[in-house]
Design a protein around this motif. Sequence first.
Motif, PDB file in Angstrom:
ATOM      1  N   GLN A 139       0.832  -1.203   0.000  1.00  0.00           N
ATOM      2  CA  GLN A 139       0.000   0.000   0.000  1.00  0.00           C
ATOM      3  C   GLN A 139       0.871   1.260   0.000  1.00  0.00           C
ATOM      4  O   GLN A 139       0.577   2.236  -0.693  1.00  0.00           O
ATOM      5  CB  GLN A 139      -0.918   0.009   1.223  1.00  0.00           C
ATOM      6  CG  GLN A 139      -2.009  -1.057   1.197  1.00  0.00           C
ATOM      7  CD  GLN A 139      -1.515  -2.428   1.599  1.00  0.00           C
ATOM      8  OE1 GLN A 139      -0.410  -2.587   2.111  1.00  0.00           O
ATOM      9  NE2 GLN A 139      -2.339  -3.447   1.365  1.00  0.00           N
ATOM     10  N   ALA A 140       1.972   1.224   0.776  1.00  0.00           N
ATOM     11  CA  ALA A 140       2.843   2.396   0.866  1.00  0.00           C
ATOM     12  C   ALA A 140       3.520   2.680  -0.470  1.00  0.00           C
ATOM     13  O   ALA A 140       3.580   3.840  -0.923  1.00  0.00           O
ATOM     14  CB  ALA A 140       3.897   2.180   1.955  1.00  0.00           C
ATOM     15  N   PHE A 141       4.022   1.644  -1.137  1.00  0.00           N
ATOM     16  CA  PHE A 141       4.685   1.864  -2.425  1.00  0.00           C
ATOM     17  C   PHE A 141       3.680   2.214  -3.513  1.00  0.00           C
ATOM     18  O   PHE A 141       4.010   2.931  -4.459  1.00  0.00           O
ATOM     19  CB  PHE A 141       5.508   0.639  -2.812  1.00  0.00           C
ATOM     20  CG  PHE A 141       6.851   0.578  -2.136  1.00  0.00           C
ATOM     21  CD1 PHE A 141       7.786   1.580  -2.320  1.00  0.00           C
ATOM     22  CD2 PHE A 141       7.169  -0.465  -1.288  1.00  0.00           C
ATOM     23  CE1 PHE A 141       9.027   1.539  -1.695  1.00  0.00           C
ATOM     24  CE2 PHE A 141       8.395  -0.526  -0.649  1.00  0.00           C
ATOM     25  CZ  PHE A 141       9.324   0.482  -0.850  1.00  0.00           C
ATOM     26  N   ALA A 142       2.457   1.709  -3.413  1.00  0.00           N
ATOM     27  CA  ALA A 142       1.414   2.114  -4.356  1.00  0.00           C
ATOM     28  C   ALA A 142       1.119   3.599  -4.196  1.00  0.00           C
ATOM     29  O   ALA A 142       0.992   4.341  -5.191  1.00  0.00           O
ATOM     30  CB  ALA A 142       0.146   1.296  -4.131  1.00  0.00           C
ATOM     31  N   LEU A 143       1.018   4.050  -2.945  1.00  0.00           N
ATOM     32  CA  LEU A 143       0.790   5.467  -2.687  1.00  0.00           C
ATOM     33  C   LEU A 143       1.958   6.300  -3.193  1.00  0.00           C
ATOM     34  O   LEU A 143       1.774   7.364  -3.802  1.00  0.00           O
ATOM     35  CB  LEU A 143       0.587   5.681  -1.188  1.00  0.00           C
ATOM     36  CG  LEU A 143       0.202   7.091  -0.711  1.00  0.00           C
ATOM     37  CD1 LEU A 143      -1.083   7.559  -1.384  1.00  0.00           C
ATOM     38  CD2 LEU A 143       0.045   7.098   0.808  1.00  0.00           C
ATOM     39  N   ASP A 144       3.174   5.806  -2.988  1.00  0.00           N
ATOM     40  CA  ASP A 144       4.357   6.519  -3.461  1.00  0.00           C
ATOM     41  C   ASP A 144       4.377   6.606  -4.983  1.00  0.00           C
ATOM     42  O   ASP A 144       4.749   7.640  -5.553  1.00  0.00           O
ATOM     43  CB  ASP A 144       5.615   5.807  -2.959  1.00  0.00           C
ATOM     44  CG  ASP A 144       6.877   6.566  -3.304  1.00  0.00           C
ATOM     45  OD1 ASP A 144       7.048   7.697  -2.811  1.00  0.00           O
ATOM     46  OD2 ASP A 144       7.691   6.028  -4.077  1.00  0.00           O
ATOM     47  N   SER A 145       3.973   5.534  -5.660  1.00  0.00           N
ATOM     48  CA  SER A 145       3.960   5.558  -7.131  1.00  0.00           C
ATOM     49  C   SER A 145       2.932   6.560  -7.657  1.00  0.00           C
ATOM     50  O   SER A 145       3.153   7.209  -8.688  1.00  0.00           O
ATOM     51  CB  SER A 145       3.666   4.156  -7.681  1.00  0.00           C
ATOM     52  OG  SER A 145       2.335   3.763  -7.410  1.00  0.00           O
ATOM     53  N   MET A 146       1.818   6.707  -6.950  1.00  0.00           N
ATOM     54  CA  MET A 146       0.825   7.708  -7.354  1.00  0.00           C
ATOM     55  C   MET A 146       1.369   9.127  -7.151  1.00  0.00           C
ATOM     56  O   MET A 146       1.108  10.025  -7.958  1.00  0.00           O
ATOM     57  CB  MET A 146      -0.472   7.507  -6.574  1.00  0.00           C
ATOM     58  CG  MET A 146      -1.245   6.255  -6.972  1.00  0.00           C
ATOM     59  SD  MET A 146      -2.867   6.141  -6.179  1.00  0.00           S
ATOM     60  CE  MET A 146      -2.413   5.493  -4.571  1.00  0.00           C
ATOM     61  N   ILE A 147       2.144   9.321  -6.088  1.00  0.00           N
ATOM     62  CA  ILE A 147       2.769  10.622  -5.855  1.00  0.00           C
ATOM     63  C   ILE A 147       3.755  10.944  -6.976  1.00  0.00           C
ATOM     64  O   ILE A 147       3.843  12.089  -7.441  1.00  0.00           O
ATOM     65  CB  ILE A 147       3.471  10.624  -4.483  1.00  0.00           C
ATOM     66  CG1 ILE A 147       2.422  10.619  -3.374  1.00  0.00           C
ATOM     67  CG2 ILE A 147       4.397  11.823  -4.334  1.00  0.00           C
ATOM     68  CD1 ILE A 147       2.998  10.448  -1.984  1.00  0.00           C
ATOM     69  N   VAL A 148       4.489   9.933  -7.439  1.00  0.00           N
ATOM     70  CA  VAL A 148       5.406  10.144  -8.559  1.00  0.00           C
ATOM     71  C   VAL A 148       4.649  10.585  -9.805  1.00  0.00           C
ATOM     72  O   VAL A 148       5.079  11.496 -10.526  1.00  0.00           O
ATOM     73  CB  VAL A 148       6.216   8.861  -8.842  1.00  0.00           C
ATOM     74  CG1 VAL A 148       7.013   8.993 -10.130  1.00  0.00           C
ATOM     75  CG2 VAL A 148       7.148   8.554  -7.679  1.00  0.00           C
ATOM     76  N   GLU A 149       3.517   9.931 -10.083  1.00  0.00           N
ATOM     77  CA  GLU A 149       2.704  10.317 -11.244  1.00  0.00           C
ATOM     78  C   GLU A 149       2.278  11.781 -11.144  1.00  0.00           C
ATOM     79  O   GLU A 149       2.362  12.541 -12.120  1.00  0.00           O
ATOM     80  CB  GLU A 149       1.457   9.426 -11.331  1.00  0.00           C
ATOM     81  CG  GLU A 149       1.729   7.993 -11.745  1.00  0.00           C
ATOM     82  CD  GLU A 149       2.047   7.864 -13.219  1.00  0.00           C
ATOM     83  OE1 GLU A 149       1.960   8.881 -13.947  1.00  0.00           O
ATOM     84  OE2 GLU A 149       2.384   6.754 -13.649  1.00  0.00           O
TER      85      GLU A 149
END
Length: 424
Positions: A139-149
Motif C-alpha cells: 500500500q505504501a509503495f502504491a501510494l508513493d507511485s501515485m505521488i510520482v505520477e
Amino acid sequence: MHRLFSPYRSVLRIPGTRSLFAVALLARVPSTAKGMLLTLHIVLDLHRGYGAAGLAAMALTIGVAAGSPVLGRMVDRHGVRPVLVVTGLAESVFWLAAPFLPYDALLPATLVGGLVAVPVFPAIRQAVSVHVPGGQRRQAFALDSMIVEVAYMIGPAVAVLVVTGLHRAEPAMLAIGVLTLAGAAALWPLGRILTPGLPGAEAASTATETVKGGRPFWLHPGLLLTLAVCMSANLVLSGTEVSVVASLRAVGQTQWAGVTIIAWCTASLIGGFWHGTTAKPLRLPVLMLMLGLGTVPIGVVAAHGWTWAALALLPAGLVCAPTIASTAEAISRSVPESARGQAMGLQGSALTLGGSLGAPLAGSVIDHSSPVWGFVVAGLIGTVLAGLALAYRPRAAAPGGVVAAPADVATDAVPNAVAEPVAT
C-alpha cells in the motif's frame, strides 16, 4: 467507500508517514522539471538544436545512473544527512552556474551535475521500505507511485509554462538551483529513519558478505532480472510517450498530445490506487506482461485520432504505477536493510536508463517506419522481459535468510495476501 480507502488510512496512521509522503511530493516536483529545463535552455537560450539538447540530456542521464548506486552505498554507510549536505550543495552549484556556461562547458558539467544529484527518489523509496512494516509496504509503495505520477504531471508542465512566459529558461534554472537546496533540506528529517546501525550489527555485516566472484550475496540473478524488468518498464513508458506524440502529429492533432498523456497518467493513478487496495495483487512479471502486451496495439488505434489514442492507452496505463510500485516493494524485501540504499540506487539507475533508452529507440524506429512500430517495439521488449521473469526459478534462498527469488515469494504476512514477486 470506507473499506476502499482503509488500506491507505492504515498506512497514513503510522507516525511520521504523512509528513514523509508530503515531502516526497514537494521534493520530487522540481526534480521532474530538470530535464525539460535543460532542453529548453539549450534550444532557447543557447540557440542550439535538439540534437545538442539530447546530448546534454544523455550526459545528465548517465551521471544520475552512475551516481545513484554510489550515493545509495554512502547512505547505507554514513546515513542520509551527510549525503544530502554534499549533494544538495554540489547540485545547487551546478544549476546556479549552468545558465552562464557555454555549451562546450555545459556538457561535461551536466555529467558531473548528474553524478552529484540529490538522491530524491531512491532516498524516499528507501525511507518507505524502512519506515513502513512489511505487511503494509504494498500500500505504501502504491501510494508513493501515485505521488510520482502527480509530480511528473506538475513539474514539466510548470517548467514549460514558466519558460514560455519568460521566453527564456535561465531564471527558471536559477530557481531550480535554490529549490534543489530546499529539497535537500526538506529531506533532512529522513535522517531519523535512514541512520547507519539501525538494522543492527549483524545485518550490517551480512550486507558485506560476498559469493564467488566477489559480488555481494544479495546481488543475485533474481534481483538482476528484476532490475532488468524495472528498466524495461520505464523503457516502455518513455517509448510510449514519444510514440503518442508521433501518432497524433501524423494525424494533425499534436495539440491534443498533452490531454492524451494526462488521460494515460490518470489511468496509471487509478491502477496504483487499485494495487494498494486489492487483497489479490498481481505478481510483478504478470503486471509487466500486461504492460508490454497492452502497449503493442496502441499505435493501430491511435491512428484514428486523439480520443481513440486516449482510450487505447487505458489498459496499459492501468498497470503502469502498479508495475513500478511492485519493483520497489520487491527490491526492499529481497535485500538486507543495511544494503537497501545500494539496492534502491540500482533501481533508480535502472529506471533512469530505461527512460533514456526508450525515447530514442522508439524515435529511431518511428523515423524509419511509422508511429505504429514505436509502440510495437517498446511493447515487445517489455513482453520479452516479462516472459523471462515468469520463467525464472530460483535455486535456493540467499545467505543471511534473504530470499533470492524475484517472482514467486509472498510479500505480505497479512491475511488474504497472495504471492508477490520479490525483485520508477
